[in-house]
Write an enzyme that holds these catalytic residues in place. Structure first.
Site, PDB file in Angstrom:
ATOM      1  N   HIS A 189     -14.637  25.978  -1.122  1.00 17.63           N
ATOM      2  CA  HIS A 189     -15.881  26.720  -0.911  1.00 17.63           C
ATOM      3  C   HIS A 189     -17.150  25.907  -0.693  1.00 17.63           C
ATOM      4  O   HIS A 189     -18.184  26.501  -0.390  1.00 17.63           O
ATOM      5  CB  HIS A 189     -16.092  27.681  -2.077  1.00 17.63           C
ATOM      6  CG  HIS A 189     -14.972  28.642  -2.258  1.00 17.63           C
ATOM      7  ND1 HIS A 189     -14.663  29.621  -1.330  1.00 17.63           N
ATOM      8  CD2 HIS A 189     -14.044  28.748  -3.237  1.00 17.63           C
ATOM      9  CE1 HIS A 189     -13.606  30.301  -1.747  1.00 17.63           C
ATOM     10  NE2 HIS A 189     -13.209  29.791  -2.900  1.00 17.63           N
ATOM     11  N   HIS A 218     -14.036  30.045  -9.469  1.00 17.33           N
ATOM     12  CA  HIS A 218     -13.473  31.071  -8.586  1.00 17.33           C
ATOM     13  C   HIS A 218     -14.603  31.801  -7.862  1.00 17.33           C
ATOM     14  O   HIS A 218     -15.424  32.463  -8.484  1.00 17.33           O
ATOM     15  CB  HIS A 218     -12.642  32.088  -9.376  1.00 17.33           C
ATOM     16  CG  HIS A 218     -12.179  33.243  -8.536  1.00 17.33           C
ATOM     17  ND1 HIS A 218     -11.164  33.129  -7.619  1.00 17.33           N
ATOM     18  CD2 HIS A 218     -12.633  34.521  -8.452  1.00 17.33           C
ATOM     19  CE1 HIS A 218     -10.995  34.306  -7.015  1.00 17.33           C
ATOM     20  NE2 HIS A 218     -11.886  35.157  -7.504  1.00 17.33           N
TER      21      HIS A 218
END
Length: 141
Positions: A31, A131
């Site tokens: 990410h 996450h």
């Protein structure tokens, strides 16, 4: 001012162990990309070997945050606020959302990228993002 060697070693070990957190390392790989462009989804996802968890199937969606870890990590602290079981950034981030065009198997995944500016929400563990959950549309006052 002299810092005892034992204190210096303990501090170094603490910093290194935080960054060695497997969930945090995976989060960074999947990410964080400060230079990400919408037209680079296929290449970056293939290069970083991003797939659905524990499979060789193409991931439906993957979001890249166009920032450094030094800007993202503080969201788990003072730069974030509770958002249900998650933490939400107080400020918006530039992101690139890569959406799968058609079903396939890694490494033959083809994505459509879209640049956006959104607040981001993720799960934190021990002060580190582990996450990515979602981006949140925000409206300036």
């Amino acid at each position: 001012m002299r810092i005892p060697l034992a204190c210096l070693l303990l501090l170094s070990a603490t910093v290194l162990s935080q960054d060695a957190n497997p969930g945090y390392i995976k989060f960074i790989n999947q990410h964080i990309n400060g230079q990400m462009r919408a037209d680079r989804c296929d290449h970056v996802i293939r290069t970083r070997q991003i797939t659905k968890t524990d499979s060789n199937e193409c991931k439906e969606t993957n979001t890249f945050i166009r920032a450094t870890t030094n800007l993202v990590k503080p969201v788990c602290g003072l730069a974030g606020e509770p958002y249900g079981q998650l933490t939400k950034s107080l400020r918006p981030f530039d992101i690139v959302v890569c959406t799968l065009k058609s079903q396939g198997r890694y490494p033959n995944c083809q994505y459509r990228g879209q640049a956006r500016t959104r607040k981001i929400a993720f799960r934190c563990e021990n002060g580190l993002p582990v996450h990515y959950d979602r981006d949140i549309v925000y409206f300036e006052n």
